[in-house]
Design an enzyme around this catalytic site. Structure first.
Site: not given
Length: 459
Positions: A158, A367
């Site tokens: 993730h 990110d």
């Protein structure tokens, strides 16, 4: 259909059926499991002191069986605060300067993964499909394989996966790569992350890419890899936003900004999110565009994160001081430029605030995906949508082509993007939003889950 078994570091159990998690990974996994049924196993978030917990806490909620275990104080310090969040997290976010490697913490990381495997083993059936999540649990498949389990096991990361020059600065990179090789499918958010992984194998001379880069061969195993951009429950979140626009707190927020344009940023407090650079960009925007003084309000929602780790405690002080400095320098008696909220806000309420905002400011330095960007898009009014200003270093930038992409290190460039978003015509805003919303409706959380599980179970 085989049962789905999800394993993640933390497990958030709803207090009652139908409760919505706060966001991110919890939203994604609850949606997947509610549809298919199965087990969600992981750490309860609690400590058992210095005694290893014997029993698991088993709870049933609808189609989901939650299996939670405590960890000892030593486990939490070495596995979670230590190796996971002071080595893997900074390295995967390209911050070698913040990585603090220690053999004790490394040993704790592998020890807790072995502990998780032994706790999970009695719950497994022969045909279960096991889906392991995130950087905390990379070695879990290797532990299960050593115990003789031959189940299909998939792994999804993730967070970003760094290029070889960054990854191989980590002293135990070989053990990490070897651990990933024990999965049947390793999933990343973007093709860039997948290329970094495959490129590292080839460059280090420990593996090769097969079938156009969709399979890897290393350490005597052949396994699949793929890019699976995680998403949100787009349609449901859009409905949240419509409903939330009538929420009392949202109405109060609308009244309190007194007709000013709202700019919103929502981030967990983390050095990867670019919050200090964003505040600098907002200040620069006001200084470059003085006509906007008293005409805009910037709301930054930043819940505390990992406050036990010194870097995060220091950052909390830095962000609060920076917001205070800008307010002191630019504010007026009847105008506070930045509203800084250092706590969580319920997700349905956030949906209403997103819908109210003219600019969604999502500018991380790095990110994996960033679901805030997708939530902001899904929350917009189709007749008067806001503008997403998005970092090109967020995984979401690979999908949301209607956003204004910025380099978060370029303070003046981000300031110009804010100005452009506030002056953009309605026709252009609609065109950009419709393109992104159409994509999110097709590639929602269910599509993400279906695509990953299809590839995991395919021969």
């Amino acid at each position: 259909m085989s049962r789905l078994v999800v394993v993640s570091n933390r497990v958030t159990v709803p207090k009652k059926a139908g409760d919505a998690p706060a966001g991110g990974l919890a939203v994604a996994l609850q949606a997947a499991l509610e549809e298919r049924g199965g087990i969600w196993m992981g750490w309860s978030g609690n400590s058992s002191g210095d005694r290893e917990p014997e029993k698991m806490d088993i709870r049933e909620h609808g189609n989901i069986t939650y299996a939670l275990t405590d960890l000892t104080d030593t486990d939490v310090e070495e596995y979670y605060h230590g190796f996971a969040n002071r080595v893997l997290w900074p390295i995967c976010h390209y911050r070698l300067d913040l990585a603090e490697y220690g053999r004790k913490e490394m040993a704790g990381y592998f020890r807790v993964n072995r502990f998780f495997a032994h706790k999970l083993a009695p719950l497994l059936k022969e045909d279960d499909i096991i889906w392991v999540h995130d950087y905390h649990l990379i070695p879990l498949a290797a532990e299960l394989r050593q115990m003789g389990f031959k189940n299909k096991i998939g792994f999804f990361l993730h967070i970003p996966w760094p290029p070889a020059d960054v990854l191989f600065a980590m002293p135990v990179h070989e053990q990490i790569m070897r651990g990933l090789s024990q999965y049947d499918l390793v999933g990343f958010h973007t093709d860039f992350d997948l290329d970094n992984f495959g490129g590292g194998l080839v460059r280090e001379g420990i593996g090769e890419r097969l079938e156009g880069g969709k399979k890897f061969s290393t350490y005597g195993r052949t396994f699949k890899g793929g890019a699976y951009p995680i998403s949100i429950e787009t349609e449901a979140f859009s409905k949240y936003a419509v409903k939330a626009s009538r929420n009392v707190m949202v109405k109060k927020a609308r009244q309190s900004i007194e007709g000013r344009a709202l700019i919103i940023g929502v981030d967990r407090l983390d050095y990867s999110k670019g919050i200090t650079q964003r505040i600098d960009a907002f200040e620069q925007f006001i200084r470059l565009n003085p006509a906007y003084q008293n005409q805009v309000t910037y709301l930054q929602v930043t819940p505390k994160s990992r406050s036990e780790v010194p870097e995060y405690e220091q950052m909390q002080r830095t962000v609060a001081e920076q917001a205070g400095r800008v307010n002191g320098a630019l504010g007026q008696v009847d105008w506070t430029p930045i509203r800084y909220v250092n706590r969580s806000i319920a997700r349905p309420l956030l949906a209403g605030l997103y819908r109210l905002a003219k600019i969604g400011l999502v500018t991380p330095l790095r990110d994996g995906m960033n679901l805030v960007a997708k939530e902001y898009v899904a929350a917009q009014d189709p007749e008067d949508p806001g503008v997403l200003v998005l970092s090109r270093f967020a995984g979401a930038a690979r999908e949301l082509s209607g956003a204004l992409l910025v380099n978060p290190y370029d303070i003046e460039g981000t300031a110009h993007a804010i100005a452009r978003g506030l002056t953009m015509s309605l026709d252009e805003r609609k065109q950009r939003w419709e393109k992104m919303m159409d994509h999110l409706l097709e590639y929602d959380i269910n599509r993400w889950c279906d695509d990953f599980l299809r590839d995991l179970t395919a021969e």
